[in-house]
Design an enzyme around this catalytic site. Sequence first.
Site, short mmCIF file in Angstrom:
data_model
loop_
_atom_site.label_atom_id
_atom_site.label_comp_id
_atom_site.label_asym_id
_atom_site.label_seq_id
_atom_site.Cartn_x
_atom_site.Cartn_y
_atom_site.Cartn_z
N SER A 119 0.82 -1.21 0.00
CA SER A 119 0.00 0.00 0.00
C SER A 119 0.85 1.26 0.00
CB SER A 119 -0.85 0.05 1.28
OG SER A 119 -1.77 -0.98 1.30
N HIS A 140 -0.65 -2.45 -7.27
CA HIS A 140 -1.45 -2.11 -6.10
C HIS A 140 -2.94 -2.19 -6.42
CE1 HIS A 140 -2.53 1.10 -2.86
NE2 HIS A 140 -2.72 -0.12 -2.41
N GLU A 152 -3.04 0.50 -9.31
CA GLU A 152 -1.98 1.51 -9.37
C GLU A 152 -0.68 0.74 -9.65
OE1 GLU A 152 -1.57 3.42 -5.51
OE2 GLU A 152 -1.45 5.39 -6.42
N ASN A 190 -2.83 6.21 -1.46
CA ASN A 190 -2.81 6.30 0.01
C ASN A 190 -2.18 7.59 0.54
OD1 ASN A 190 -4.28 4.01 0.59
ND2 ASN A 190 -2.51 2.72 0.15
#
Length: 283
Positions: A119, A140, A152, A190
């Site tokens: 993450s 991701h 991602e 994130n």
Amino acid sequence: MGIQKVMVIGAGQMGSGIAQVCAQAGYEVKLNDMKQEFFERGIGVITKNLSRDVEKGRKTEEEKAAILSRIMMSLDLQDASDVDIIIEAAVENMEVKQSIFKQIDQIAPAHAILATNTSSLPITEIAAVTNRPEQVIGMHFMNPVPVMKLVEIIRGLATSDEVYKAVEDMTVKLSKTPVEVNDFPGFISNRILLPMINEAIYALYEGVATKEAIDDVMKLGMNHPMGPLTLADFIGLDTCLYIMEILHEGLGDSKYRPCPLLRKYVAAGWLGKKSGRGFYVYE
Ligand code: CAA
Ligand code: NAD
């Protein structure tokens, strides 16, 4: 670079979802975890998801059986010896990930791509413990994997164009949309999402509003599908804390300091939905 055989490491909420979408796309998948019971929990979730698809008329019983038959249990990293790509989805901890990458680098065939679903951890630092940093990449997925469209894709410093292209093509084959991002703490997803969640936890900690009120404001006022505290429980409070620590350490700005209430919940073992209790209680 033909990808046919996939190994997914970690059969938790992300690993099981990744294994499911890979098997649905026709890949042969080895789903690895440390204990048989963890694999069984993961395959149980996959079976439940596929049964729902059958009930809703989106898949036939035959398709469900064919998808399940493509997922094999693995309890030993040696099973990586004949796969084309490994997607690691174990816990968000650099030591654990580096230890896994060191081992799979020794076991996997020379052509194999080593991807991580991290993450927030730097891809370049994970790649550095291998002898093939040009074949290491971030892939991701978003939670819940079978539903969310984004992957991602994060290039480490050394990731080759060929490897990037192979992972991009695979993402499209999984019916997902790839978005390219560079290797900075938290990437894009994130870096933006987690400070919002952390701020919601601060608002609760400071007594600005109740947890329900905080979630309602963001759901009804901003059209978010879940309020930030519900979403934190859904992601896992341990994972949220790891990500905030990576942002804080990696970007060096006090605006990323994890809320003490988040630390307290994690210390208490209140990890959110997966442990039955977080900001809310789950049956
Ligand atoms: N696994 C598989 N399918 C699921 C699922 C799961 N865990 N949860 C929901 N679904 C499916 C349901 O089966 C349902 O499909 P059908 O009704 O067509 O069968 C569909 O999704 C919608 O579900 P619900 O009606 O039960 O509930 P909902 O409309 O509230 O949607 C949700 C659920 C898709 C999870 C939605 O609440 C949502 O989008 N929440 C936000 C999710 C999000 O932000 N994810 C990103 C987290 S951050 C991240 O992943 C990155 C990181 O590194 C931390
Ligand atoms: P989880 O706790 O649900 O699952 C982790 C699994 O990895 C567990 O089953 C555990 O037994 C297994 N595991 C731990 N160490 C292992 C090892 N050495 N070898 C094999 N298996 C091992 O966690 P999760 O939510 O699935 O997160 C997994 C990864 O995905 C983390 O890096 C996390 O940051 C990332 N991620 C999480 C989310 C999310 O919303 N939860 C979203 C995107 C990415």
